[in-house]
Scaffold this active site. Structure first.
Site, PDB file in Angstrom:
ATOM      1  CG  ASP A  31      -2.096   0.888   1.150  1.00  0.00           C
ATOM      2  OD1 ASP A  31      -3.223   0.399   1.307  1.00  0.00           O
ATOM      3  OD2 ASP A  31      -1.911   2.114   0.924  1.00  0.00           O
ATOM      4  CE1 TYR A 141     -13.395   3.554  -9.217  1.00  0.00           C
ATOM      5  CE2 TYR A 141     -15.773   3.397  -9.555  1.00  0.00           C
ATOM      6  CZ  TYR A 141     -14.607   2.929  -8.975  1.00  0.00           C
ATOM      7  OH  TYR A 141     -14.646   1.819  -8.159  1.00  0.00           O
ATOM      8  CE  LYS A 145     -11.370   0.116  -9.733  1.00  0.00           C
ATOM      9  NZ  LYS A 145     -10.704  -0.822  -8.831  1.00  0.00           N
TER      10      LYS A 145
END
Ligand code: UDP
Length: 337
Positions: A31, A141, A145
């Protein structure tokens, strides 16, 4: 299995880490902490503060830990921001995933579980939404994806050993039962946390975005899936991918929703029951880009992976979120407000 969890310090990723460890897997967390919370990381699990764009570094991590599968949660999630800053979304969500997949290719890692989104459907032609419902994302967005979905199909077509499962998330909500981890977005835009902030007095009220939709009570309908149920599906997926004879369930896409929609008004009513009082509410304009009704048909994941959501009562889902927010009124950054 040895599993790398990207975005493992985020809301959904942190719940994945907990459940994977509990299920006996060896987890490694990656992360960059741009949005993730260090405080959510459990003791004893290797953690790398690394960006998915650092292909060489990610390759090294995959090799060092003999990673067998990657669960990829690290992504930006704000629809509004994606409209204003599309390149930021394509860079992180699309190019970032490509960098990760390239590192996997170099290290010979062939199993991938991907967090996609119902936003890839855009304004759906039908509800409930099936996996076969045409995809027509209406914002960067959703498109960021959607591109990764296409890339995954191409990689699987080129490499018979590569296997992926991609989940199209509906509205993820709730927190772990012990309230040790939960949702802490900066800024928060999601309905359930904002409703609960209004109940706690952390915000003056909750604004309902539109009361004139063509639904029974005029407010938008969404499908709220508990984060632990969502993760349970990921564990079924990664275990299926690791198990060659069951590979029939690979290289595919699943909707992850409970298959029932709740209106904003129903969420408000259920929240008032959970908190035991009135929640200050105001009615506002529609939010641009919000379709009236979005809920899943999730028969495919139930049938093929044997997934069954345990939290189908919204009050129960909201209660877990309430426990998290009331015990962590400032999220991960302190205990009082
Ligand atoms: N919503 C609302 N007020 C808010 C935030 C959200 O009325 O302050 C509504 C929003 O219009 C949508 C639903 O709640 O119909 C869920 O929105 P959220 O942003 O949580 O998730 P989305 O469905 O956009 O992914």
């Amino acid at each position: 299995m040895n599993i790398l969890v990207t975005g493992g310090a985020g809301y959904i990723g942190s719940h994945a880490v907990r459940q994977l460890v509990k299920a006996g897997h060896n987890v490694v967390i990656l992360d960059n902490l741009s949005y993730g919370h260090k405080q959510s990381l459990p003791d004893g699990v290797p953690f790398y503060q690394t960006d998915i764009a650092e292909t060489n570094k990610v390759e090294e991590i995959l090799r060092t830990h003999r990673i067998e599968a990657v669960m990829h949660f690290a992504a930006f999630i704000s629809v509004g921001e994606s409209v204003e800053k599309p390149l930021r979304y394509y860079r992180n969500n699309t190019a970032g995933a490509m960098s990760l997949l390239e590192a996997m290719e170099r290290a010979g890692v062939k199993r991938f579980v991907f967090s996609s989104t119902a936003a890839t459907y855009g304004e759906p032609a039908e509800v409930p939404i099936y996996e076969t419902t045409p995809q027509n994302p209406i914002n960067p967005y959703g498109r960021s994806k959607w591109f990764v979905e296409q890339i995954l199909k191409d990689i699987a077509a080129a490499d018979p050993d590569f296997r992926f499962i991609a989940f199209r998330y509906f509205n993820v909500a709730g927190a772990s039962a012990d309230a040790s981890i939960g949702e802490d977005h900066q800024p928060e835009t999601h309905l359930i946390p904002l409703v609960l902030f209004a109940a706690m007095g952390k915000r003056p009220n909750i604004k309902v975005f539109g009361t004139d939709y063509p639904t029974e009570d005029g407010t938008c309908i969404r499908d709220y899936v508990h984060v632990d149920d969502l993760i349970a599906a990921h564990i079924l997926a990664v275990e299926t991918l690791g198990n060659a004879p069951q590979a029939a369930a690979a290289n595919t896409f699943y909707n992850l929703g409970i298959g029932r929609g709740y209106s904003v008004k129903e969420i408000l009513d259920a929240s008032e029951k959970v908190v035991g009082g009135k929640i200050p509410t105001v009615h506002g304009e529609r939010r641009p880009g919000d379709p009236a009704k979005l809920y899943a048909n999730s028969d495919k994941v139930q049938k093929e992976l044997g997934w069954k959501p345990q939290h189908t009562d919204t009050e129960e889902v909201i209660a877990t979120a309430w426990k998290w927010h009331t015990t962590h009124p400032n999220g991960y950054s302190g205990s009082s407000f």
